[in-house]
Design an enzyme around this catalytic site. Structure first.
Site, PDB file in Angstrom:
ATOM      1  N   LYS A  11     -19.305  31.879  42.381  1.00  0.00           N
ATOM      2  CA  LYS A  11     -20.521  32.205  41.637  1.00  0.00           C
ATOM      3  C   LYS A  11     -20.871  31.018  40.769  1.00  0.00           C
ATOM      4  O   LYS A  11     -20.025  30.473  40.070  1.00  0.00           O
ATOM      5  CB  LYS A  11     -20.283  33.442  40.765  1.00  0.00           C
ATOM      6  CG  LYS A  11     -21.557  34.118  40.305  1.00  0.00           C
ATOM      7  CD  LYS A  11     -22.348  34.727  41.463  1.00  0.00           C
ATOM      8  CE  LYS A  11     -22.549  36.210  41.368  1.00  0.00           C
ATOM      9  NZ  LYS A  11     -22.980  36.820  42.627  1.00  0.00           N
ATOM     10  N   THR A  56     -18.173  37.039  45.022  1.00  0.00           N
ATOM     11  CA  THR A  56     -18.643  36.178  43.927  1.00  0.00           C
ATOM     12  C   THR A  56     -19.060  37.036  42.728  1.00  0.00           C
ATOM     13  O   THR A  56     -18.971  36.587  41.582  1.00  0.00           O
ATOM     14  CB  THR A  56     -19.827  35.287  44.369  1.00  0.00           C
ATOM     15  OG1 THR A  56     -20.962  36.091  44.672  1.00  0.00           O
ATOM     16  CG2 THR A  56     -19.457  34.442  45.591  1.00  0.00           C
ATOM     17  N   HIS A 254     -36.556   1.840  31.389  1.00  0.00           N
ATOM     18  CA  HIS A 254     -37.317   0.627  31.091  1.00  0.00           C
ATOM     19  C   HIS A 254     -38.371   0.872  30.019  1.00  0.00           C
ATOM     20  O   HIS A 254     -39.127   1.847  30.087  1.00  0.00           O
ATOM     21  CB  HIS A 254     -38.009   0.123  32.356  1.00  0.00           C
ATOM     22  CG  HIS A 254     -37.080  -0.124  33.507  1.00  0.00           C
ATOM     23  ND1 HIS A 254     -35.991  -0.972  33.428  1.00  0.00           N
ATOM     24  CD2 HIS A 254     -37.051   0.383  34.761  1.00  0.00           C
ATOM     25  CE1 HIS A 254     -35.352  -0.981  34.587  1.00  0.00           C
ATOM     26  NE2 HIS A 254     -35.973  -0.163  35.420  1.00  0.00           N
TER      27      HIS A 254
END
Lengths: 302, 302, 302, 302
Positions: A11, A56, A254
């Site tokens: 999970k 899960t 940048h």
């Protein structure tokens, strides 16, 4: 027949908040927990036979139950409880990997409100970096990787870039005083790997590593982001004996100086464009002498 | 023939960073500026005749040029310079609306690095809320709306919810001690509207409003998020004479207590699920007596 | 005492999927529903008295119950059921606004799989634009706004931009053959406003409007994005008698021709940078002659 | 002294659009290119000595120049040109890795507009999955991994989940007819690895793999998502002789049947909640017999 290779399941992104209440003073832990389990899983892939598959949904329930049973001392310690549980209680599961993101909250203080009766149960979510960890356990050894992402830092000076290789596609002008900015994403692996060893203070370790990173970022007069990266990594390795290796992924955010001459204006390192894409991306691992690299080349967020 | 209604155009999300250098100590402003211009624009819509259209590229250039010419004292003041410029210099433009997001940076300190030689040119981006403003100008009057978003706060107690209306679709259990958490998004309109009036201290005003919001959030024993919203709004209006109205959009970030009984565990306000969707959404305006609402019902981010 | 102004509350982003099963052939509707209710809500704001407050949890339940009770013929029709229910069943609620996003799914076909036994229950989520609607009801009149977002379109030629206003900050070069690309976001208001009138076919109306938008985009030789916007809006108004007004928000997704001369290469409209930020943003409403604008200046997504 | 480990640098997310014009019929390629270069880079990390560092700005320029010089036949072929260039032209660079995302566009057709004079230069961005590739080259051998992400699919029936392992934290009810939905993310490695071998048709290969995945998804009566994953992987390996291995990362996008009994309504597989978090996450590699796995455990997006 095609062959089943590495596989794992679990999970992902179980969001758990735990409140510890000491009278009027409360404490928060806010985690995002992802569980990946591996083991004897051939039958479920080949035949849809789920005998070895702990759902899960159960993994999710276990996160909540353990937040009650063990509390959450630190993300790392919580992950260790979970990983041990799955590997030791489910024979088909041979390996568990727990990844945790932690969101920081700060108590709202009298300085925030101008009112010194502000209580102990009000919090504001701290911005800045997100703390991360990954715990891997195979029933015997542990691998603990801690980390952070989105620690955005900038040096407004003390950065140059020149003397680089040039080819026919090179148009970049050399820079003798530029802004250096990045979102630090880093993962570092702890030397601790056995229950026989004393575990480090996970929170103390985190604070020390973060300080090393920030100090090296500030202190390095930089001729390239690679140099700054290595300086940060070396500081961590030198100042944290319990860290074996650290990997960084550093976008070069940048900031281009705007050409204002067309408007009759000079621009002596005052006005910059903060660019989005593309960006330089500098990635490297720095290791303690003798350590063997285990952190993957590509860092993942959760 | 179909009729052209309200229209506006401009450059959105111009990212500008300005560095002010006082010897070794530098100062940063980091803005995201969006410009919307309106006026006599029928011909460009009907015929593609661009005579009245100052290019959006020029709007972008102006942001950079003004960052040099005027500096960036505050986002509000910078927006005022821009709005005045477009309306006063381009006759076909009758109205300018400037929206600005501001990203906060903090100087990296000795406390962050453990090194008191940390210089004055290194910064870390502050997390937490984003500061916002919107400046509208028609050549005579000003409307300045300041705001913030993503100020995420939580009360771990002192919140209840009961006594509500019920119908056949109601299954919610009453709550006598719940977590109350929200991401505060707020916009407030300043009384200042003419160059003849003295302009407020935009930064001081912002800090005062934020303190009012946080103090009311902490101090309100809440029976509903609406009550907390009104308390926050009323505090702002009462404590900031220069503010005419404030609007909030407050998601109720639900934290559901997990039922651990199936595992033989109690859960006395300790373990919560932090839910994503759906969420309650509470929105309202609070006004100074006599003020006329001008902030739209739907808040927008940029 | 500060005055409570416009206020509304409800549950946002209720995700509901409805499957209609006709034997082996199934049909999907996948919606994201947000509900905002207004009315006699002074007491909850002033005192936290919830008597008039139907919980947002109940609003959520109602979405799921109505998906069963009424099915989902179209998002608009579903929203009408919901809005009518809240206003007619809860006396303190005087106005309901339902916003719905709809996610499209297509049946996976033999063309997708190369297998003509592909069944009727397998779907792939369609990309492209998201369909939207907003239903507002006060117990008597209806306002239905339909819309879409993220319809990304590009003309690789037939677009110019020149003859614009210039000032001292203008550096843009005129363009006689440029790419024109945008993400169309549009909202259009239906003339239908009373249960006494026959309701339009919401799905048919949507398809007709989308076709008008695409056809005008393709067919317009463009001298500005404003011109293209108006052409799209005028087409909708002229070709859909049931639409009173339409508003667009069109980012100008700049594609800049790359200067390759430094590398000894020409670039005859071949290689472009797809830029992110900043972007032009062009917004306008086009109305049927005599209609009164009701769509807000700022479009919102959900 | 701390040791420098794996390192790489380059320009990430270079956005390039190439238009090929055949009279009135135009063709588009829209890529997002990320370049990572490795080699003899010790000095730049240790001393900031940039002699071996070709600037990332040059890497960006090269993308644009090559789009002109070579055109963009396919993302894979374009990546091969780039990787070869960096390794063969810069002695300190020993390895180049190029990752490319490709965004699909479809020509707007008469069916979209209802107008059969629609020209050949108007496009709409196709939604659905994003195509991916990664090219790695060390001067001798090639590794080409192709892939996709965000292919969202759903089976409205023919999915069960039962017979799984249970422990004290298991509360999940067995399911005999559930929705199975996932966002397919997959990466597959081509057998091609030398210039001496004939390169596959990259576009043809992609279409074949996608068809195999969709067909297996549709045709598999599923008792677990793992079973469906293996079926998809095995189909690809069996139907594409040039593919050595494929790895999937499949979130189980849970659709929970809503309990409507409290409202006196039945819910016979009609109304579902589409849940966000947490989600099951199923990951595995399927290999051709004898192949050695090279795709990393964690898939990355760009």
């Amino acid at each position: 027949m095609p062959v089943l290779g590495q596989n794992q399941y679990g999970k992902a992104e179980v969001r758990v908040v735990r409140v510890a209440r000491e009278g009027a003073v409360h404490h928060l832990k806010d985690l995002n927990v992802s569980i990946a389990l591996s083991g004897d899983m051939a039958d479920v892939h080949h035949f849809g036979a789920n005998t070895h598959v702990l759902p899960t949904d159960t993994a999710k329930n276990t996160v909540y139950a353990f937040a009650k049973e063990y509390g959450i001392e630190s993300a790392e310690q919580f992950g260790i409880h979970l990983a041990r549980h799955f590997v030791s209680s489910q024979p088909p599961i041979h390996r568990a990997r727990i990844r945790i993101e932690e969101y920081g909250w700060e108590r709202i203080s009298a300085a925030d409100t101008g009112d010194d009766t502000t209580g102990g149960h009000s919090f504001v979510r701290r911005g800045g970096e997100t703390r991360l960890c990954e715990i891997t356990h195979d029933g015997e050894r542990w691998q603990v990787v801690s980390g952070l992402r989105d620690l955005t830092v900038m040096n407004a000076t003390d950065s140059e870039f020149w003397g680089y290789a040039k080819d026919k596609y090179t148009t970049l002008q050399e820079a003798y005083d530029r802004i250096l900015a990045t979102d630090v994403s880093a993962r570092w692996r702890h030397a601790w790997e056995s229950d026989d060893q004393a575990a480090p203070s996970w929170d103390g370790s985190y604070e020390r590593v973060k300080k090393s990173i920030l100090r090296a970022f500030c202190a390095t007069y930089s001729y390239s982001l690679q140099q700054t990266l290595y300086a940060m990594g070396a500081s961590v390795i030198e100042e944290s004996p319990g860290i074996e290796e650290i990997r960084f992924s550093l976008p070069n955010k940048h900031h281009f100086l705007v050409d204002l001459e067309a408007f009759g204006l000079s621009n002596d390192r005052e006005v910059y464009v903060a660019a989005d894409r593309p960006y330089g991306l500098i990635e490297a691992t720095v290791l303690r002498n003798g350590a063997v690299a285990a952190i993957p080349v590509d860092l993942t967020n959760v």
